[in-house]
Scaffold this active site. Structure first.
Site, PDB file in Angstrom:
ATOM      1  N   ASP A 150       0.826  -1.219   0.000  1.00 55.60           N
ATOM      2  CA  ASP A 150       0.000   0.000   0.000  1.00 55.60           C
ATOM      3  C   ASP A 150       0.851   1.256   0.000  1.00 55.60           C
ATOM      4  O   ASP A 150       0.407   2.298   0.495  1.00 55.60           O
ATOM      5  CB  ASP A 150      -0.905   0.066   1.260  1.00 55.60           C
ATOM      6  CG  ASP A 150      -2.039  -0.911   1.213  1.00 55.60           C
ATOM      7  OD1 ASP A 150      -2.268  -1.510   0.158  1.00 55.60           O
ATOM      8  OD2 ASP A 150      -2.698  -1.066   2.252  1.00 55.60           O
ATOM      9  N   CYS A 205     -18.742 -14.089  -7.900  1.00 56.59           N
ATOM     10  CA  CYS A 205     -19.991 -13.824  -7.165  1.00 56.59           C
ATOM     11  C   CYS A 205     -21.183 -14.679  -7.610  1.00 56.59           C
ATOM     12  O   CYS A 205     -22.104 -14.899  -6.820  1.00 56.59           O
ATOM     13  CB  CYS A 205     -20.319 -12.336  -7.240  1.00 56.59           C
ATOM     14  SG  CYS A 205     -19.015 -11.330  -6.467  1.00 56.59           S
ATOM     15  N   CYS A 215     -24.438  -4.489   3.627  1.00 55.64           N
ATOM     16  CA  CYS A 215     -23.682  -3.256   3.900  1.00 55.64           C
ATOM     17  C   CYS A 215     -24.591  -2.209   4.543  1.00 55.64           C
ATOM     18  O   CYS A 215     -25.528  -1.721   3.910  1.00 55.64           O
ATOM     19  CB  CYS A 215     -23.072  -2.701   2.621  1.00 55.64           C
ATOM     20  SG  CYS A 215     -22.268  -1.105   2.912  1.00 55.64           S
ATOM     21  N   CYS A 231     -18.514   4.238   2.958  1.00 53.31           N
ATOM     22  CA  CYS A 231     -18.058   3.044   3.674  1.00 53.31           C
ATOM     23  C   CYS A 231     -17.626   3.397   5.112  1.00 53.31           C
ATOM     24  O   CYS A 231     -16.985   4.419   5.352  1.00 53.31           O
ATOM     25  CB  CYS A 231     -16.896   2.421   2.903  1.00 53.31           C
ATOM     26  SG  CYS A 231     -16.143   1.027   3.737  1.00 53.31           S
ATOM     27  N   CYS A 257     -14.483  -1.871   9.235  1.00 54.20           N
ATOM     28  CA  CYS A 257     -15.714  -2.670   9.190  1.00 54.20           C
ATOM     29  C   CYS A 257     -15.421  -3.923   8.367  1.00 54.20           C
ATOM     30  O   CYS A 257     -14.692  -3.872   7.381  1.00 54.20           O
ATOM     31  CB  CYS A 257     -16.805  -1.830   8.524  1.00 54.20           C
ATOM     32  SG  CYS A 257     -18.282  -2.735   8.034  1.00 54.20           S
ATOM     33  N   CYS A 260     -19.148  -6.749   5.052  1.00 57.02           N
ATOM     34  CA  CYS A 260     -19.297  -7.293   3.693  1.00 57.02           C
ATOM     35  C   CYS A 260     -18.375  -8.491   3.459  1.00 57.02           C
ATOM     36  O   CYS A 260     -18.573  -9.260   2.516  1.00 57.02           O
ATOM     37  CB  CYS A 260     -19.063  -6.214   2.643  1.00 57.02           C
ATOM     38  SG  CYS A 260     -17.461  -5.438   2.740  1.00 57.02           S
TER      39      CYS A 260
HETATM   40  S1  SF4 Z   1     -16.666  -2.368   4.945  1.00 60.22           S
HETATM   41 FE1  SF4 Z   1     -18.148  -3.296   3.542  1.00 60.22          FE
HETATM   42  S2  SF4 Z   1     -20.035  -3.572   4.768  1.00 60.22           S
HETATM   43 FE2  SF4 Z   1     -18.717  -2.171   5.886  1.00 60.22          FE
HETATM   44  S3  SF4 Z   1     -19.465  -0.176   5.244  1.00 60.22           S
HETATM   45 FE3  SF4 Z   1     -17.728  -0.670   3.904  1.00 60.22          FE
HETATM   46  S4  SF4 Z   1     -18.633  -1.631   2.127  1.00 60.22           S
HETATM   47 FE4  SF4 Z   1     -20.179  -1.607   3.734  1.00 60.22          FE
HETATM   48  S1  SF4 Z   2     -20.826 -11.609  -0.680  1.00 62.08           S
HETATM   49 FE1  SF4 Z   2     -20.377 -10.090  -2.271  1.00 62.08          FE
HETATM   50  S2  SF4 Z   2     -18.228 -10.468  -2.830  1.00 62.08           S
HETATM   51 FE2  SF4 Z   2     -18.945 -12.292  -1.727  1.00 62.08          FE
HETATM   52  S3  SF4 Z   2     -19.655 -13.689  -3.366  1.00 62.08           S
HETATM   53 FE3  SF4 Z   2     -21.434 -12.520  -2.626  1.00 62.08          FE
HETATM   54  S4  SF4 Z   2     -21.561 -10.767  -4.026  1.00 62.08           S
HETATM   55 FE4  SF4 Z   2     -19.503 -11.632  -4.260  1.00 62.08          FE
END
Ligand code: SF4
Ligand code: SF4
Length: 329
Positions: A150, A205, A215, A231, A257, A260
């Site tokens: 990074d 996916c 999210c 986010c 976070c 997701c």
């Molecule tokens: S880390 Fe993922 S679930 Fe959490 S706010 Fe960001 S995009 Fe949404």
């Molecule tokens: S949770 Fe999101 S990143 Fe994971 S398989 Fe499902 S759509 Fe794709």
């Protein structure tokens, strides 16, 4: 922490036979594995294709970058690795599992898994330098190299796919086969040519939309875009102002976070990492709101001296704690 190196890494003469690129690559893979990396792939270095540039520009201009203004800079470097290392031939992409063996208690303010232990930038950069030292002693021809964690404008997710390390999920993260998305990515640019891996193309996916639904900030959009400034990771880490976090995001997070990622089918039944540096700071495991509020700035610095939490700092964490309170009202 070791600094950047662009100097020529001259090897000692070893015998008379030159090691082939394939042998060097296998050597690199074996050594990377012994350092704890779970995947290593190689891509031929070249300018980034126009469609990838366009997608990047679309996201930063459509949704903005907030305080992450660095995303708007150095476009020429971002899209051409030769600007980072003249003569670069190969881009080595590595993945390091950080899925934790021990989690924080659920009822305490939550910290993203990547910040449980020591700052991964330092830990992984040191490992990349060890890897390069080993390559230097193994390789018979001089070469130049630059390692990154990074630490430079690289289109990291593009190179990870090109190098066959993972596929890009709808949550904007690289999903590494067998290890999911709880993986740190890092790169080494080399003037050596190593055999490239087959790119991993296609979506992982397959009709899933769990992350979009889960999210709480609605940052992942159905069209495949990501609104980074919504986010919670941006709101709790990158955002510099002192206002409270958007109250429309009712979570229990004060630094980053993982929602997701936690819901993603590719992240179920994962093997935890074995890296001591990334183990959960013992105090963090049980620290409740009162513990955080009673922490002095000096204690914070002592406790989290080498932690990613330094990125938002003591004041940022307190701001995020206050935001939790506001969300409860
Ligand atoms: S880390 Fe993922 S679930 Fe959490 S706010 Fe960001 S995009 Fe949404
Ligand atoms: S949770 Fe999101 S990143 Fe994971 S398989 Fe499902 S759509 Fe794709």
């Amino acid at each position: 922490m070791l600094g950047y190196s662009t100097k020529s890494l001259k090897s000692k003469p070893v015998g008379v036979s030159m090691k082939t690129p394939s042998i060097l690559k296998e050597f690199l893979k074996a050594e990377a594995q012994s350092l704890g990396f779970v995947a290593l792939g190689v891509a031929d270095a070249r300018p980034v294709p126009e469609e990838v540039r366009e997608h990047y520009r679309h996201e930063v201009t459509t949704y903005g970058v907030g305080d992450m203004t660095y995303l708007l800079k150095n476009e020429d470097v971002r899209f051409d690795p030769a600007r980072l290392l003249p003569g670069v031939k190969s881009i080595v992409v590595l993945a390091f599992n950080y899925y934790p063996p021990i989690l924080q208690e659920k009822k305490v303010p939550q910290i993203a898994y990547f910040a449980y232990g020591k700052d991964y930038h330092r830990v992984l950069k040191d490992k990349l330098y060890i890897l390069l030292e080993k390559l230097k002693h193994h390789c018979e021809e001089p070469f130049k190299a630059r390692p990154f964690v990074d630490s430079a404008p690289l289109t990291e997710r593009f190179w990870a796919r090109e190098a066959g390390v993972g596929r890009l999920g709808r949550n904007g993260l690289i999903i590494v086969p067998h290890y999911g998305s709880f993986c740190f990515l890092s790169e080494i640019l080399l003037t050596l040519h190593l055999p490239p891996d087959a790119p991993l193309i296609g979506s992982p996916c397959e009709g899933c939309s769990r992350c979009i639904k889960a999210c709480p900030a609605h940052a992942i959009l159905a069209d495949g875009s990501f609104e980074a400034t919504r986010c919670i990771s941006y709101q709790t880490i990158e955002r510099k102002d002192t206002d409270e976090t958007d109250p429309k995001t009712p979570t229990h997070h004060i630094f980053g976070c993982d929602i997701c990622q936690q819901v993603c089918p590719h992240n179920q039944n994962l093997s935890p990492h074995k890296e001591e540096n990334f183990l959960l700071n013992e105090r963090l495991r049980t620290m409740n709101k009162e513990d955080w509020e009673n922490l002095t700035p000096e204690e914070f610095d002592q406790l989290f001296e080498a932690s990613p939490l330094q990125r938002s700092g003591y004041k940022g964490i307190l701001r995020n704690l206050k935001a939790l309170e506001k969300k409860k009202q």
